[in-house]
Design an enzyme around this catalytic site. Structure first.
Site, PDB file in Angstrom:
ATOM      1  N   HIS A 155       0.813  -1.221   0.000  1.00 31.03           N
ATOM      2  CA  HIS A 155       0.000   0.000   0.000  1.00 31.03           C
ATOM      3  C   HIS A 155       0.844   1.268   0.000  1.00 31.03           C
ATOM      4  CE1 HIS A 155      -3.718   2.017  -0.033  1.00 31.03           C
ATOM      5  NE2 HIS A 155      -4.413   1.203   0.768  1.00 31.03           N
ATOM      6  N   ARG A 156       2.153   1.158   0.187  1.00 34.21           N
ATOM      7  CA  ARG A 156       3.012   2.335   0.062  1.00 34.21           C
ATOM      8  C   ARG A 156       3.150   2.747  -1.402  1.00 34.21           C
ATOM      9  NH1 ARG A 156       8.416   0.115   2.695  1.00 34.21           N
ATOM     10  NH2 ARG A 156       7.856  -1.495   1.166  1.00 34.21           N
TER      11      ARG A 156
END
Length: 461
Positions: free
Chosen positions: A433-434
């Site tokens: 999700h980064r």
């Protein structure tokens, strides 16, 4: 005189520090040729067969099967001049040559190990370790002693170590070996205090002071042990299993994982597969749902390049890659390995089928070379072959997403308002999700699903 060379364990891939000796392909007395396979080792990546860069006669195997040794440790000794062509020049004394050779052998052993630093199999280096010039003064001729008695490859073993198994090699780093040499300490008489029995500088200094424990016997290979009392079997954590565990723990606690799921009707894909199986370009290759999914992943990645990017913590950058090195997770007797199809996005469906078939076959045989598992950009894991519907896969380190394929089952499905029995499959996508937001992850998963549900959509990409 014989000319002994020490064959050290080479670094067969980036970052490897040790390997376990699995099986010797030669024995003392065997003649070997350049690039002949002499040993099979298991690294943290895979099982690898190592070729030797010299021709000659094997004189000693320095490590027993089952032992784990550090990169750079000598594991084999070869006499590259078995005929003794360089023993005596003209009418010079063989005894004098033997004496000089014996004096310098201990120093030459370490130099020979340093000589073979690059990956084996590419021939020996053009430069050789420098040695002291031999004395050339003439002496009365004398019968030359037997080569094995006259020249020692390593320092003689003390009496306390005669019971040690043949081939024992102490574990110590080059600076520690150098210190032991300066202090006149035979490392095989020193018990290592570091993890795994590795000898430290302090161990050597204590040995020099006479306060260290002696190594009365070499460490035995650790094997699985069954305890009838507890009905438990203990297996050491090492090799591929250890590397996989470290990688998965590092990934799970570094990258914030998000997993999404999608259930699709893949009946059209299965019909296309059946039709293509008879096409000439697929002759000799196995066209599986995994192959078609691999093609779908490569096409979908064009529309969502984020899934093929990676978070670089050290540089503070997100690196977008203009190529897809597609990892295919494969279960092997030694554990999970993930060989890569290089530039998968540039390959046709038939080429992907051939490459994936070859990679998985080699992986199951445990013969995947370490370099084939480096620098992946995206991974597919097919849990469906085990009858599993779905899962939450862990992202491989150095990547940002992984797709799991579930089992294809006959299930009720609504088609044009009517209930029908269709081929149904579940997909799950885990992503970092980064790098990938929910929108990008969802779009990519939806694209893959659409391509599998209706392969004709591919002409719009």
């Amino acid at each position: 005189m014989p000319d002994y060379k020490h064959f050290p364990l080479a670094d067969t891939a980036e970052g490897l520090t040790e390997a376990e000796i699995i099986d010797w392909k030669v024995k003392p007395g065997d003649e070997v040729t350049v690039n002949q396979i002499v040993v099979e080792v298991e690294t943290a990546k895979a099982a690898v067969e190592l070729p030797i860069p010299w021709a000659g006669v094997v004189t000693e195997l320095l490590v027993e099967p089952g032992q784990t040794v550090e990169v750079g440790t000598p594991i084999l000794t070869v006499d590259v001049d078995p005929q003794g062509a360089a023993a005596v020049n003209g009418s010079g004394s063989a005894a004098s040559a033997v004496s000089a050779e014996t004096t310098e052998t201990a120093e030459a052993a370490e130099a020979d190990a340093d000589e073979m630093k690059p990956l084996v199999g590419y021939g020996s280096k053009t430069t050789v370790a420098k040695r002291r010039a031999r004395k050339s003064q003439a002496t009365p001729a004398a019968p030359a002693p037997e080569p094995v008695q006259a020249v020692t490859v390593v320092a003689p073993r003390p009496a306390s170590e005669q019971a040690a198994p043949a081939g024992y090699v102490p574990l110590a780093k080059p600076p520690v070996r150098k210190l032991a040499k300066e202090l006149g300490i035979d490392l095989r008489t020193v018990a290592g205090s570091a993890e795994g029995g590795v000898i430290t500088r302090e161990d050597v200094r204590r040995a020099a002071d006479g306060t260290a424990e002696t190594a009365s016997a070499a460490p035995q290979p650790v094997t699985a042990e069954y305890d009838p009392a507890t009905r438990e079997r203990r297996v050491p954590i090492r090799g591929v299993r250890k590397a996989t565990a470290n990688a998965m723990v590092g990934s799970a606690f570094t990258a914030p994982h998000v997993t999404e799921f999608l259930t699709i009707d893949v009946t059209p894909m299965m019909e296309l597969r059946q039709k293509l199986k008879g096409a000439p370009q697929f002759s000799g290759v196995k066209l599986t749902p995994l192959v078609i999914a691999a093609k779908a992943v490569c096409l979908a990645a064009r529309r969502t390049p984020d899934v093929n990017a990676v978070w670089d913590e050290s540089s503070g950058e997100i690196v977008y890659k203009d190529y897809v090195h597609l990892g295919i997770a494969a279960a092997t007797p030694r554990g999970l390995v993930v060989p890569k199809v290089r530039d998968a996005d540039r390959k046709s469906l038939a080429e992907l089928a051939g490459d994936i078939g070859e990679l998985t076959a080699v992986a199951r045989d445990g013969k995947t070379p370490p370099e084939a598992m480096l620098n992946g950009t995206f991974t597919i894991t097919n849990v469906g072959v085990f009858g599993v519907d779905t899962g939450t896969p862990i992202i491989n380190p150095g990547e940002s997403a992984i797709l799991a394929l579930g089992a294809i089952r006959d299930m009720p499905w609504v088609v044009d308002g009517e209930l029908a029995v269709r081929k149904v499959m579940q997909l799950s996508l885990s992503f970092d999700h980064r790098v990938i937001d929910g929108q990008q992850g969802s779009q990519f998963l939806a694209d893959v699903g659409e391509l599998l549900a209706d392969p004709a959509v591919a002409i719009t990409y």
